[in-house]
Design an enzyme around this catalytic site. Structure first.
Site, PDB file in Angstrom:
ATOM      1  N   CYS A 107       0.822  -1.209   0.000  1.00  0.00           N
ATOM      2  CA  CYS A 107       0.000   0.000   0.000  1.00  0.00           C
ATOM      3  C   CYS A 107       0.859   1.263   0.000  1.00  0.00           C
ATOM      4  O   CYS A 107       1.387   1.636  -1.031  1.00  0.00           O
ATOM      5  CB  CYS A 107      -0.989  -0.032   1.165  1.00  0.00           C
ATOM      6  SG  CYS A 107      -2.403   1.029   0.836  1.00  0.00           S
ATOM      7  N   HIS A 116      -3.680  -4.826   0.257  1.00  0.00           N
ATOM      8  CA  HIS A 116      -2.993  -5.450   1.394  1.00  0.00           C
ATOM      9  C   HIS A 116      -3.067  -6.970   1.280  1.00  0.00           C
ATOM     10  O   HIS A 116      -3.974  -7.583   1.839  1.00  0.00           O
ATOM     11  CB  HIS A 116      -3.636  -4.995   2.709  1.00  0.00           C
ATOM     12  CG  HIS A 116      -3.382  -3.568   3.028  1.00  0.00           C
ATOM     13  ND1 HIS A 116      -2.260  -3.143   3.698  1.00  0.00           N
ATOM     14  CD2 HIS A 116      -4.090  -2.460   2.744  1.00  0.00           C
ATOM     15  CE1 HIS A 116      -2.293  -1.836   3.822  1.00  0.00           C
ATOM     16  NE2 HIS A 116      -3.395  -1.385   3.256  1.00  0.00           N
ATOM     17  N   GLU A 126      -1.460  -9.136   2.769  1.00  0.00           N
ATOM     18  CA  GLU A 126      -1.307  -9.801   4.073  1.00  0.00           C
ATOM     19  C   GLU A 126      -2.654 -10.158   4.709  1.00  0.00           C
ATOM     20  O   GLU A 126      -2.740 -11.067   5.528  1.00  0.00           O
ATOM     21  CB  GLU A 126      -0.474  -8.931   5.023  1.00  0.00           C
ATOM     22  CG  GLU A 126      -1.117  -7.646   5.529  1.00  0.00           C
ATOM     23  CD  GLU A 126      -0.917  -6.436   4.607  1.00  0.00           C
ATOM     24  OE1 GLU A 126      -0.589  -6.649   3.418  1.00  0.00           O
ATOM     25  OE2 GLU A 126      -1.115  -5.295   5.063  1.00  0.00           O
TER      26      GLU A 126
HETATM   27  N1  GLN Z   1      -1.739   6.613   3.148  1.00  0.00           N
HETATM   28  C1  GLN Z   1      -1.946   5.936   1.909  1.00  0.00           C
HETATM   29  C2  GLN Z   1      -3.331   6.160   1.352  1.00  0.00           C
HETATM   30  O1  GLN Z   1      -4.227   6.539   2.048  1.00  0.00           O
HETATM   31  C3  GLN Z   1      -1.675   4.442   2.057  1.00  0.00           C
HETATM   32  C4  GLN Z   1      -2.627   3.760   2.946  1.00  0.00           C
HETATM   33  C5  GLN Z   1      -2.126   2.426   3.450  1.00  0.00           C
HETATM   34  O2  GLN Z   1      -0.950   2.140   3.417  1.00  0.00           O
HETATM   35  N2  GLN Z   1      -3.027   1.617   3.952  1.00  0.00           N
HETATM   36  O3  GLN Z   1      -3.553   5.953   0.177  1.00  0.00           O
END
Ligand code: GLN
Length: 550
Positions: free
Chosen positions: A391, A522, A524
């Site tokens: 992410c 994600h 994971e």
């Molecule tokens: N801060 C980033 C976003 O909002 C990544 C979010 C995250 O890593 N879950 O897009």
């Protein structure tokens, strides 16, 4: 209305919190499924947050996103990992959620002019939710973990709602109390008194535990089982010993040894069916505990480290578990080192990462440590160290590429720099209104979305299919205006949303780098002991190849 004959097991905590109620709940679920009964695992969080999405991970641990997009407690992650199945929104509730429904109903005159009270209205809404969780799928048994400890103010209504359910269906509802038995160093003897107190307190709610799971540093001996049994009005073989062990995944095997599964069926009046032995599970536990397995040194570069080692692992719990599952599959043992991105920033160098076989930059928000993470990513790219970006870790990987390969020195994300000269990562269009309206809770791009994978890429090779579905939690995206230039400069967007507008995976070709890949989602969150995630497995395989050379 309750589903006819549906069984409920409520899991409550006695004496103190943090002794593994969640693991007991997950293990009971696994054991009953192995006995042939499909199970629902339900988590109750007594706090007033409507979901777990607004809480700081250093305080509360990771936010676990369900397939539906609901942001929940990390315990839900354990439940899914043990059951090897997706859970639904109905399987999670907080006081905030419950009160919100009651208040909304009151505002629309749903209570017919009555005075709306905690008892019965809020309590009845809880009972309704227990029943709704039971009714939404083919489960035969619900195992419901009520957060907090017996005696807390906050969870009393949830316990009372369970009592009401028991009153209505006396044969279908049972209670497990997970208690803690201290062994004070000065005495060297296990003390049962706090547990006795917890049971009498629970009795004052009108609830009697059917089982006591006795958590302790040591196993509970027969004498103490007798003592607890006599004091707490419970059969000695329903006092289950649960000493500390190395891995949470051993817990079901241990509870099985104490015949908790058979006892549960007996108390629930459920006939024995064909048992499926936990062979695959046992194999996984063995592989993941093998001290002779070759070591893989993995560095996780993050920022949620402020409250010390203890909480830190909670903030990235699913990432750690995902690494464990894939390592076990490859017959390796991964050791994880936490690298504070702020330190890299301070030292203006990521050279300390040279000794690792693989580097991960996990999800995150905000500015802290961001330049340190970008430096770590540059180091991984230039030194050809396997890299996995999750992410934020993917967004920063693309920013690093834009800055150092495309030479867009001021490439940035508008999360940090509103008017960035080169906004490589930008707010998603539909997210703008949430930022300006401050409607932050539950409004990110959340939950499962499909993505198509390009032929001939690392991603496609790992998944071995074209269409995948992964869980998301973000507001920002790779800016489409830069995609062409990035691709011309060698970056491959190997996964995109079906309409091609959202970049879901970025990678470098294998000819350039052994493994440099980031995901907007994600992965994971879908890694399971019996179904390790292909991207983690591929990443660790690349790390193992480096380890051999190093
Ligand atoms: N801060 C980033 C976003 O909002 C990544 C979010 C995250 O890593 N879950 O897009």
């Amino acid at each position: 209305m309750s589903k006819e004959g549906h069984k409920y097991i409520f899991v409550l905590g006695g004496v103190m919190s943090g002794v593994g109620k969640g693991v007991v709940t997950s293990s009971v679920g696994l054991l009953l499924e192995q006995k042939g009964y499909p199970v629902n695992l339900v988590k109750v969080d007594p706090y007033l947050n409507v979901d777990a999405g607004t809480m700081n991970p250093t305080e509360h641990g990771e936010t676990f996103v369900l397939k539906s997009g609901l942001e929940t407690d990390q315990d839900m992650g354990n439940y899914e990992r043990f059951l090897n199945r997706d859970l639904a929104s109905e399987d999670y509730m907080t006081s905030g959620m419950v009160y919100q429904s009651v208040i909304n109903r009151e505002r629309s005159l749903g209570y017919g002019g009555k005075c709306v009270e905690a008892v019965p209205h809020v309590r009845d809404e809880i009972t309704r939710r227990y029943e709704a969780a039971a009714a939404q799928n083919g489960a035969r048994i619900s195992v419901v973990e009520i957060g907090g400890t017996i005696g807390d103010f906050q969870n009393a209504l949830f316990i009372d709602a369970a009592r009401v359910l028991k009153m209505r269906h006396p044969d279908d509802v049972i209670f497990i109390m997970v208690s803690y038995l201290p062994v004070p160093g000065t005495l060297g003897e296990m003390k049962t008194r706090p547990t006795q107190h917890a049971v009498s307190q629970l009795n004052s709610y009108g609830v009697q535990p059917d089982f006591i799971v006795a958590r302790s540093t040591h196993a509970v001996d027969a004498r103490r089982k007798e003592k607890i049994a006599a004091a707490c009005n419970i059969a000695p073989d329903r006092v289950i010993s649960a000493p500390d062990i190395k891995s949470i995944y051993e817990v079901p095997l241990n509870l099985e040894k104490d015949h908790l599964d058979d006892e549960l069926l007996e108390v629930l009046h459920l006939p024995e069916k064909k048992t499926v032995p936990l062979t695959a599970w046992r194999k996984f536990v063995q592989a993941s505990n093998d001290p002779k397995a070759p070591e893989l040194k993995i560095a996780i570069v993050g920022k949620y480290f402020d409250t010390g080692d203890f909480v830190l692992s909670d903030a990235y719990l699913s990432v750690i578990e995902a690494i464990k599952f894939s390592a076990a599959k490859l017959g390796k043992r991964a050791t994880i080192t936490w690298i504070n991105a702020k330190e890299i920033e301070k030292n203006k160098s990521a050279a300390s990462l040279a000794g690792y076989d693989g580097i991960i930059v996990p999800g995150g928000f905000g500015e802290t440590g961001i330049e340190g993470k970008i430096e770590a990513i540059r180091f991984a790219r230039e030194k050809k160290i396997p890299y996995l970006g999750l992410c934020y870790g993917m967004q920063l990987m693309v920013i690093e590429y834009a800055r150092n390969v495309l030479k867009l020195k001021n490439a940035h994300t508008t999360e940090i720099q509103k008017n960035a000269e080169d906004p490589i990562v930008d707010i998603m269009l539909e997210q703008k209104k949430h930022l300006s309206g401050k409607t932050y809770g539950g409004t990110m791009r959340l939950g499962a979305y499909p993505a198509y994978l390009k032929k001939g890429t690392i991603a496609r090779g790992a998944y071995k299919k074209e269409l995948i579905e992964e869980r998301h939690r973000h507001r920002y995206e790779i800016n489409q205006l830069y995609v062409d230039r990035l691709e011309k400069a060698g970056l491959v967007f190997s996964g995109t949303s079906p309409d091609g507008t959202l970049m879901e995976i970025a990678e470098l070709p294998k000819s350039v780098h052994p493994f440099m890949l980031g995901t907007q989602f994600h992965p994971e969150l879908q890694a399971r002991p019996l179904a390790p995630h292909p991207l983690f497995t591929e990443f660790l395989a690349a790390a193992a190849a480096r380890g051999k050379k190093r």
